[in-house]
Design an enzyme around this catalytic site. Sequence first.
Site, PDB file in Angstrom:
ATOM      1  N   SER A 134       4.053  21.509   9.467  1.00  0.00           N
ATOM      2  CA  SER A 134       3.516  20.495   9.915  1.00  0.00           C
ATOM      3  C   SER A 134       2.577  20.522  10.974  1.00  0.00           C
ATOM      4  CB  SER A 134       3.867  19.090  10.316  1.00  0.00           C
ATOM      5  OG  SER A 134       4.804  18.898  11.028  1.00  0.00           O
ATOM      6  N   LYS A 190       1.493  11.640   1.909  1.00  0.00           N
ATOM      7  CA  LYS A 190      -0.190  12.744   2.274  1.00  0.00           C
ATOM      8  C   LYS A 190      -0.877  13.049   1.440  1.00  0.00           C
ATOM      9  CE  LYS A 190       3.030  13.714   6.462  1.00  0.00           C
ATOM     10  NZ  LYS A 190       2.782  13.169   6.981  1.00  0.00           N
ATOM     11  N   HIS A 199       4.281  18.704   3.499  1.00  0.00           N
ATOM     12  CA  HIS A 199       2.993  19.285   3.089  1.00  0.00           C
ATOM     13  C   HIS A 199       2.760  19.994   2.403  1.00  0.00           C
ATOM     14  CE1 HIS A 199       2.130  17.249   6.859  1.00  0.00           C
ATOM     15  NE2 HIS A 199       3.290  17.234   7.471  1.00  0.00           N
TER      16      HIS A 199
HETATM   17  C1  LIG Z   1       7.299  17.507   7.963  1.00  0.00           C
HETATM   18  C2  LIG Z   1       7.161  16.085   8.072  1.00  0.00           C
HETATM   19  N1  LIG Z   1       8.040  15.658   7.255  1.00  0.00           N
HETATM   20  C3  LIG Z   1       8.548  14.142   7.586  1.00  0.00           C
HETATM   21  C4  LIG Z   1       7.304  13.255   7.839  1.00  0.00           C
HETATM   22  C5  LIG Z   1       7.644  11.788   8.169  1.00  0.00           C
HETATM   23  O1  LIG Z   1       6.958  11.217   7.090  1.00  0.00           O
HETATM   24  P1  LIG Z   1       6.581   9.724   6.977  1.00  0.00           P
HETATM   25  O2  LIG Z   1       5.011  10.371   7.496  1.00  0.00           O
HETATM   26  O3  LIG Z   1       5.889   9.644   5.804  1.00  0.00           O
HETATM   27  O4  LIG Z   1       7.402   8.932   7.643  1.00  0.00           O
HETATM   28  C6  LIG Z   1       5.952  13.869   8.540  1.00  0.00           C
HETATM   29  C7  LIG Z   1       4.869  13.381   8.504  1.00  0.00           C
HETATM   30  O5  LIG Z   1       4.405  12.497   8.927  1.00  0.00           O
HETATM   31  C8  LIG Z   1       6.025  15.520   8.154  1.00  0.00           C
HETATM   32  O6  LIG Z   1       4.725  16.541   7.938  1.00  0.00           O
END
Ligand SMILES: Cc1ncc(COP(=O)(O)O)c(C=O)c1O
Length: 390
Positions: free
Chosen positions: A183, A243, A211
């Site tokens: 990320s 996303k 992502h």
């Molecule tokens: C790689 C990754 N996993 C999990 C999440 C968490 O997802 P959420 O925003 O839906 O809680 C994010 C970003 O927020 C992320 O970038």
Amino acid sequence: MDSLAHKWRAEQQQWRVQGLSRSLESLDRVGGEGLRFRDAEGRELLSFASNDYLALSGHPELRRAAVAELGHSGVGAGAAPLLGGERPVHAALAKALAAWLGEEAVLLFGSGYLANLGLVQALVGRKDRLYADRLNHASLVDAARLSGASLQRYRHGDPEDLARRLRQGGGGRAWILSDGVFSMDGDIAPLPELLDLARQYDAVLILDEAHAFGVLGEGGRGSLAHFAIEQPGPLLRMGTLGKAFGVYGAFVAGPQWLVDVLRQRARSFIYHTALPPALAAASLAALTLLRGAEAERRHLHALRRRLREALPQGPWLPSESPIQALLLRDNGRALAMSARLREAGFYCPAVRPPTVPAHSARLRITLSAGHGTAEVDALALALQSALAVS
Ligand SMILES: Cc1ncc(COP(=O)(O)O)c(C=O)c1O
């Protein structure tokens, strides 16, 4: 209480001095869709910070689907999924997601953070071994800690380091945890090698496709499609709806037994209020658009190449995804660059520790299919002059 307030005020002052303080800013969306926002001073900014990779978050079809479901189901789900919060639209979304990915079943979660916590906590036992990429998202790190299993963090994107650790063995089952696309760096995990190691050591790979879904591979099916892997073997996948889908929420996809176990055991599923039905409806509309968005994905990847080519001397981290990071290292320098970009009309916040490792502050630029080539050219020019003076 006074001593507590004193302690935290002193800490906060320290963070400010170190350039580590974070602030919350309200950005008003201009025109209800697109990537333009207005800051508190009334300045219009083009965002290069959102994960709205296909520019779906303001799409009229998503709005229509959400409004129709609002009229039917109201706003909140009102209860946990197992206690009456599940609506037909949730089941329809889960079924459509599973069909899209060619998986047997999908379970919806309130967010990606909750999905990762629930997935790992439900499956991984205290006596098991977890092997996690050093740059995994915080939710996977927290999930690993919550499981109580022994945790080893292998060198980022390095299957050899992982193999060395797996060879050492130990009790219980081995689990490998990795982001599909990282990320904060934007690089893609070495999936074929991770799956080979999982097979070799009778481990299971848990892959966070937050992502990658919508962005990589044919039909936006993520990392597996990107590497054209058809028989992945021991793999469980998690994806988010916040996303590329442009909505909110998340899901875990895999065999039916997995969803059956998560429904019984995943605490972040059992004890959370179901996703608002209108968001499930918007996600369903998003899935239809996202599956067919090949032209948008081509445009997105062309923008990525264009940005890098326009600024070949930039301190870019390697990345084949719309996440493009300029490694500035120093917190103050990253903040100064971000401020200069804002003056030029671009919103691109500095990312600093602890979100990224110490001495690796950066500008994290995220591209979207909603950006035009002229906008990316203008960003490249602004980056060039900001890099020259900071
Ligand atoms: C790689 C990754 N996993 C999990 C999440 C968490 O997802 P959420 O925003 O839906 O809680 C994010 C970003 O927020 C992320 O970038």
